[in-house]
Scaffold this motif. Structure first.
Motif: not given
Ligand code: AMP
Ligand code: MG
Length: 419
Positions: A54-71
């Motif tokens: 019904a409505t567009g929206g903006i991201a309230a939360l950055a993704l990922p929310p913190f620096n995270s390990s990929a390994m």
């Protein structure tokens, strides 16, 4: 937007005087007759698959929310890897996914995939690239800054635009919304579509068939097609015989209960074609369209009261094509969708076919290997009869043969809409 202007009370007049219009204009008229429903509802994300945002929206939360390990590996600070290697760092901690990041002073931190990288640490050395000697990790190669770290916001920054209103939610879009922490979402209410199968010759499958009668194929075809549209619900008014009274009564009830009414049959200018009369006598407005298309020349588009009216021809192939090309885009708009047109895919013809250059033809096709330029190759099914159930039942799509072409040859570029 052009509103349908004319009311034809006499179908003979419509048949005699209506000018033949291109299919794009017919589709545009249907689209213009559809005003998006205003109502919305807020529903659980789990129920929102296929619904219209019904409505567009903006991201309230950055993704990922913190620096995270990929390994799985060891987080390090590059300033501890000065000079030439190998470097030996004491293991000073362990962080797994879900652990609250703790202040860590230095050395190497055992870190697992998805865990928050402690502040000040600028790379993760994957465990396969180092070795552990007691409580000391030995690193031979200096990683570059940021190695194996997914930086906060690298996928989506806070404040970035998510989806636009009018998008149909897919499983993947729902995943993104869930990633934003949304438990529910505001969508347009479902549109309600009334379905009427006109024809005194029709019987429902399962009923006895008398001489001169046929089974109702369009009802289940349209019901099944609309089943896939999670933004719509169908109210089925079944078979209505070819009398002015019966069709008028069905249209009055359907239009009072539904946002759109679709009829099949009874739209050519024949003696038993009462749909135009019934729409007009019920106070509706109607454009009787003679469309330069095959199948599906007669189509009616208009409004009855607050409802959008779409009168489709009765031959199943004509019903299918006019539904897909003219009715469905208008229904999508009614439901609040922004993208309403069929999604045509480029292909090449694997058949030859004579056609009239003054109309658009739609043919059922199946796909075969060996198209040129990496495009799918299409094989035409049947001989283009608008009554052929067999051809449409075997089809993997509908190909459009443009006006202007008087012949399709092997290798002619075409487009098709997959089934
Ligand atoms: P009409 O548009 O009513 O003139 O119908 C055109 C042709 O389609 C006729 O041969 C009808 O018997 C056939 N037809 C109409 N409605 C249906 C239906 N629901 N299922 C199968 N055939 C139909
Ligand atoms: Mg009929």
């Amino acid at each position: 937007m052009t509103a349908p202007a004319r009311v034809f009370l006499d179908h003979c007049e419509a048949g005699a005087t209506g000018t033949v219009i291109p299919v794009d204009i017919a589709a545009a008229k249907a689209l213009a007759a559809a005003t998006p429903v205003a109502g919305t509802e807020t529903i659980d994300l789990l129920a929102a698959n296929g619904r219209v945002l019904a409505t567009g929206g903006i991201a309230a939360l950055a993704l990922p929310p913190f620096n995270s390990s990929a390994m799985d590996g060891y987080a390090v600070r590059l300033d501890e890897l000065a000079g030439s290697g190998p470097w030996r760092l004491p293991v000073t901690g362990r962080i797994a996914a879900g652990d609250t990041p703790a202040e860590t002073l230095g050395g190497a931190v055992r870190i697992l995939t998805g865990a928050s990288v402690p502040p000040g640490f600028d790379a993760v050395v994957m465990q396969e690239k180092c070795r552990l000697e007691g409580n000391v990790v030995v690193i031979d190669e200096r990683p570059r800054a940021g190695r194996n770290i997914r930086t906060a916001g690298e996928d989506l920054r806070q404040g970035e635009r998510l989806f636009e209103a009018g998008a149909v939610l897919t499983a993947q879009q729902l995943a993104l919304l869930a990633g934003q922490g949304l438990a529910d979402i505001e969508v347009r209410r479902k549109i309600r579509i009334g379905l009427i199968s006109t024809g005194s010759e029709l019987k429902e499958p399962g009923q006895p068939l008398l001489a001169g009668q046929i089974f109702n194929s369009n009802r289940v075809m349209l019901r099944a097609s609309l089943d896939a549209c999670r933004w719509a619900e169908v109210v089925d008014f079944g078979i209505v015989p070819d009398t002015r009274q019966a069709i008028s009564a069905a249209l009055a009830e359907a239009s009072s209960r539904c946002d759109a009414v679709i009829t099949t049959g009874g739209v050519s200018a024949g003696e038993e074609d009462h749909v135009s009369w019934a729409v007009g006598s019920g106070g509706g407005t109607l454009d009787v369209l003679k469309v330069a298309m095959r199948p599906g020349k007669p189509v009616k588009v208009g409004r009855i009261g607050a409802a959008l009216f779409l009168g489709l021809p009765g031959n199943p192939n004509a019903t299918l094509v006019t539904f897909r090309v003219i009715a469905l885009p208008a229904l999508r708009r009614l439901a609040g969708m922004v993208e309403t047109a069929p999604k045509w895919v480029e292909a090449v013809a694997g058949f030859s076919h004579e056609k009239r250059a003054d109309r658009t033809e739609f043919v059922p096709v199946r796909l075969s290997a060996g198209g040129s330029d990496g495009l799918p190759r299409l094989i035409m099914l049947g001989r283009g009869s608008s009554a052929s159930l067999r051809a449409i039942s075997q089809a993997e799509g509908i190909a459009v043969l443009s006006p202007g072409l008087d012949r399709v040859e092997h290798g002619t570029r075409l487009s098709f809409e997959p089934s």
